[in-house]
Scaffold this motif. Structure first.
Motif, mmCIF file in Angstrom:
data_model
loop_
_atom_site.group_PDB
_atom_site.id
_atom_site.type_symbol
_atom_site.label_atom_id
_atom_site.label_comp_id
_atom_site.label_asym_id
_atom_site.label_seq_id
_atom_site.Cartn_x
_atom_site.Cartn_y
_atom_site.Cartn_z
ATOM 1 N N SER A 1 -10.765 5.937 9.624
ATOM 2 C CA SER A 1 -11.258 4.986 8.619
ATOM 3 C C SER A 1 -11.484 5.707 7.298
ATOM 4 O O SER A 1 -11.230 6.903 7.193
ATOM 5 C CB SER A 1 -12.570 4.351 9.091
ATOM 6 N N GLY A 2 -11.928 4.973 6.333
ATOM 7 C CA GLY A 2 -12.292 5.572 5.047
ATOM 8 C C GLY A 2 -11.090 6.042 4.249
ATOM 9 O O GLY A 2 -10.024 5.435 4.295
ATOM 10 N N GLU A 3 -11.261 7.142 3.531
ATOM 11 C CA GLU A 3 -10.245 7.691 2.631
ATOM 12 C C GLU A 3 -8.881 7.852 3.288
ATOM 13 O O GLU A 3 -7.852 7.603 2.676
ATOM 14 C CB GLU A 3 -10.692 9.096 2.146
ATOM 15 N N CYS B 1 -3.941 -10.357 7.471
ATOM 16 C CA CYS B 1 -3.534 -8.968 7.305
ATOM 17 C C CYS B 1 -2.308 -8.626 8.140
ATOM 18 O O CYS B 1 -1.930 -7.471 8.234
ATOM 19 C CB CYS B 1 -4.694 -8.025 7.617
ATOM 20 N N ALA C 1 -7.648 6.338 5.859
ATOM 21 C CA ALA C 1 -7.150 5.187 6.624
ATOM 22 C C ALA C 1 -5.724 4.850 6.187
ATOM 23 O O ALA C 1 -5.446 4.774 4.997
ATOM 24 C CB ALA C 1 -8.051 3.984 6.407
ATOM 25 N N TRP D 1 -9.973 -3.707 12.872
ATOM 26 C CA TRP D 1 -9.855 -2.463 12.089
ATOM 27 C C TRP D 1 -9.114 -2.727 10.779
ATOM 28 O O TRP D 1 -9.526 -2.264 9.713
ATOM 29 C CB TRP D 1 -9.114 -1.400 12.928
ATOM 30 N N HIS E 1 0.826 -1.217 0.000
ATOM 31 C CA HIS E 1 0.000 0.000 0.000
ATOM 32 C C HIS E 1 0.853 1.257 0.000
ATOM 33 O O HIS E 1 0.715 2.122 0.871
ATOM 34 C CB HIS E 1 -0.903 0.018 1.248
ATOM 35 N N LYS F 1 -11.191 -4.587 8.240
ATOM 36 C CA LYS F 1 -12.264 -3.756 7.673
ATOM 37 C C LYS F 1 -11.728 -2.690 6.739
ATOM 38 O O LYS F 1 -12.407 -2.262 5.817
ATOM 39 C CB LYS F 1 -13.051 -3.074 8.801
ATOM 40 N N ASN F 2 -10.498 -2.224 7.004
ATOM 41 C CA ASN F 2 -9.948 -1.126 6.206
ATOM 42 C C ASN F 2 -8.923 -1.591 5.175
ATOM 43 O O ASN F 2 -8.181 -0.782 4.630
ATOM 44 C CB ASN F 2 -9.333 -0.066 7.126
ATOM 45 N N ASN F 3 -8.884 -2.903 4.958
ATOM 46 C CA ASN F 3 -7.987 -3.447 3.949
ATOM 47 C C ASN F 3 -6.545 -2.964 4.163
ATOM 48 O O ASN F 3 -5.862 -2.547 3.236
ATOM 49 C CB ASN F 3 -8.486 -3.059 2.549
ATOM 50 N N ALA F 4 -6.135 -2.966 5.421
ATOM 51 C CA ALA F 4 -4.779 -2.504 5.758
ATOM 52 C C ALA F 4 -3.943 -3.679 6.258
ATOM 53 O O ALA F 4 -4.479 -4.741 6.591
ATOM 54 C CB ALA F 4 -4.862 -1.425 6.832
ATOM 55 N N ARG G 1 -0.576 4.759 0.593
ATOM 56 C CA ARG G 1 -1.314 5.086 1.827
ATOM 57 C C ARG G 1 -0.334 5.339 2.972
ATOM 58 O O ARG G 1 0.813 4.904 2.941
ATOM 59 C CB ARG G 1 -2.281 3.948 2.161
#
Lengths: 470, 470
Positions: B235-237, B303, B239, B268, B192, B271-274, B195
């Motif tokens: 979370s969201g954008e 993850c 994250a 977390w 990532h 859910k946040n694809n991290a 990010r």
């Protein structure tokens, strides 16, 4: 409730840990839901056939971690507040790693270039160098070494490159690396990253790949009998920022770059503010006379980065090499090196220093040079005997490979596949090394460093039979 | 004409090469202009006091390289057509390398964290492991090893991490690296990349630097007594894509992340694809009970990337560590690793495998754990005796460092400079590890793994005298 605990008394994991990890797995896999009641320590100990204290220890850990709580009745239950981790989504499942599988067939004879004679690696001497170092090194030697390599090793490399290649550089310009691969990777990461990388065409495939992985645009430059055609290098806006060359023994052709081309390249680089990367991976193994002058030895404009390796001289397993760079680049190269390994293995560096200082390396090179010369002669003779005037051989004065071009070979890739499938002989098509220029598909690269004469010789007979269909 | 040749009979460079390189230097430095006539071989041999054949060999090489040509009178002159390389522009001159200089003063006592007891590195056992390997390994072992590490070593690491940390992973997910530094660098390069990297605040300075060098934006997240405040993760954008944590022994505070936080973090991340990077550098050295559960052992969403090292367990000089990553990341991590080292040193990997399989590592960990526990206890006692209720100590259940906060310390940086200048005692201010949050400047990090009890004890007295000005 499915606790399904198993105890393995032969395993090295202590029994309480086995129980604790067993409960933890059951919990994470959802076999033990929050609120579920665990058996009593006494009952569980009996079921597993262990001392009760073993279970008590395990339960103490589970409680201290917060997995369990003690319920009013005095029993132990899985904590109610736990958010259990998600189940794995199916898409994250993946097949077994490709690299763990063996290739479909292992070659019986492998002409792979670049492998030294692994069976003549001087094990006893290397052991005694390691033993010496581990016995006598100060305690500090087991800590972190400097990113740039041990000062002693850098001095020994500067001395070695001075006496074998006439390089006039101070140890401060030497950076010890994890082989030539790391050296090249550091250079590509640091030097003129927005400008193209010029490269001989043909040239080693790993260098193409490395450039590709680093996202650098490649500028292929033709090679003739005098080496890279330096006259083809563009100037001005489109001038490449880095030129990668193997001037002493071009790969795969084996051509030596002529003195006038070498001087012209240095001149071009100085005028175009470019750097030359001189890969000098096999100058130690020069069979007929002394090795040609290194570009770095003639460079007065500080534009050459010299790359050397101990992978060919000693063995690839060592993963030690070096670069000698102009002073202004050293800090940036080291900063980048810091990311990737925080300095190389210290004990190996000390043993290598010992080897360089004691003259063991010189003796080893002398021994293997004779061995390779013998293997080269045998291979050249075998090719001559099998193909006569229908083969032309290049690149024989140095190194551990030669290139042979055959009148009767139309498609080197197809022939290599056929030889592997029918005879288990691994051949390396020269056309793979081409980038832009159309490469004749009639040449093969033969590595001979690791191959016994008789093995190579009998493989050549099979190649002849297949190629000439006699 | 200034040839100024010198011969050194004690040097290892063969005499003809000394002469050839001498002429070459004179030529490159402009002391021998094109057209200049060299002395006859006879005259030069006499002047240098060497056999004439020595000079003949040198001259043959100069001629074959194209440096010289034979003039009509039969003499040897420097070739007229040579383009001599440019003189170096002055701006490329640079001072000596900074890293070659010693620091202004060397500490007498160094509380540097992260250094194991180098003086108890088991030299004899390591030597015998290396000897065993070098004696018995097949010839292939001296060639290139696989990028991902030797299959045997990956199996041994999977087994070790299973029995000591309850990690349920197949060897195919293990990648052997050059220490934890390389593991982290590979991850930052691959996962990532667009990010942010979330990181505990405070956290280890090398991780800040690594993130900076990779151009990744840092998202600092506060740490309280339960570890990273996972509720603060956006979370969201916005994250973050990667979260770096040391859940079992936070650095520098030594806090253990609570079970509920660990589960919340896993939730977390799923859910946040991290991805979570779990740095588990010192779980081997847990003094009071068993180590807390690894995040990776509880991760059902694939993850977590687990990072382990042998630098603390054995010694930093080895430069071996590993990561255990979700299957879909392995190929990309290996591709990136290929650039940087083309696989780690094979002999060291074999010796380490031998050590893991034979149980030597377990015995060594057991021995050093006792030693560190003793050193920790002595340090805690010395701090208590010197400062009583005016010091608070954290992070003592594990590892090789603790953090001490002093009522009487106003500025840790200033105090550290003062202690070094006046007493040669190197101290490590905790405020250096802070990123965004205001860190109290009243804490110091004390590494004790490598420090003898009496040395540490007497240094604490000096610290007390200086801090309390008694």
């Amino acid at each position: 409730m499915d606790l399904s605990l198993h105890i393995d008394r032969r395993a090295r994991t202590p029994l309480p840990l086995q129980i604790a990890y067993g409960v933890q797995s059951a919990l994470i896999e959802g076999r033990l839901p929050p609120g579920a009641r665990l058996p009593s320590t006494r009952a569980l100990a009996e079921r597993l056939g262990v001392a009760r204290m073993v279970v008590v220890h395990a339960f103490e850990w589970l409680a201290s971690e917060g997995y369990t709580e003690t319920s009013r009745g005095g029993g132990t239950t899985i904590s109610k507040g736990l958010i259990l981790p998600q189940s794995p989504p199916d898409l994250k499942q993946a097949p077994e790693r490709r690299t763990d599988r063996l290739p479909p067939t292992s070659p019986v004879v492998d002409f792979r270039p670049g492998l030294p004679a692994l069976d003549s690696f001087p094990r006893t001497e290397w052991r005694s160098a390691l033993n010496h170092v581990i016995r006598n090194a100060p305690d500090d030697a087991f800590g972190y070494g400097p990113i740039e390599g041990l000062p002693k090793l850098r001095r020994a490399i500067a001395e070695y490159s001075s006496r074998t290649r006439g390089l006039p550089f101070a140890p401060e310009r030497v950076v010890v690396t994890a082989g030539a691969a790391q050296a090249l990777s550091l250079i590509l990461r640091v030097v003129h990253v927005s400008r193209a990388l010029a490269i001989e065409d043909p040239s080693p495939v790993p260098v193409h790949e490395l450039a590709h992985l680093h996202g650098r645009s490649l500028l292929p430059v033709a090679v003739d009998d005098d080496g890279m055609c330096t006259g083809d290098l563009p100037s001005g806006e489109s001038a490449p920022g880095v030129i990668y060359v193997v001037p002493s023994h071009q790969y795969p052709t084996g051509v030596v770059m002529s003195l006038s081309r070498r001087l012209a390249l240095l001149d071009w680089a100085a005028k175009n503010n470019a750097y030359i990367v001189e890969d000098d991976y096999d100058s130690e193994f020069r069979y007929d006379g002394m090795p040609p002058t290194a570009l770095a030895a003639m460079d007065r404009a500080n534009c050459t980065i010299y790359v050397g390796t101990f992978s060919k001289m000693l063995c690839p397993a060592l993963r030690l090499g070096y670069l000698i760079a102009p002073e202004p680049l050293i800090d940036r190269l080291l900063e980048t090196k810091w990311w990737t390994d925080r300095g190389g293995p210290v004990i190996d560096q000390l043993a290598l220093t010992h080897w360089l200082e004691s003259g063991s390396v010189d003796r080893h090179v002398l021994r293997t040079r004779k061995l390779y010369a013998r293997r080269r002669n045998a291979l050249v003779s075998a090719l001559g005997a099998a193909f006569g005037a229908r083969v032309r051989i290049s690149g024989v004065p140095a190194g551990m490979h030669l290139m042979a071009s055959f009148d009767d070979l139309a498609d080197d890739e197809e022939f290599a596949s056929r030889m592997m499938a029918r005879h288990g002989i691994a051949l390396y098509p020269a056309s793979r090394c081409a980038i832009a220029y159309t490469q004749n598909k009639n040449s093969l690269i033969f590595g001979f460093g690791h191959l016994h004469e008789e093995v190579a010789g009998s493989a050549i007979s099979i190649i002849r039979d297949e190629l000439l269909r006699v």
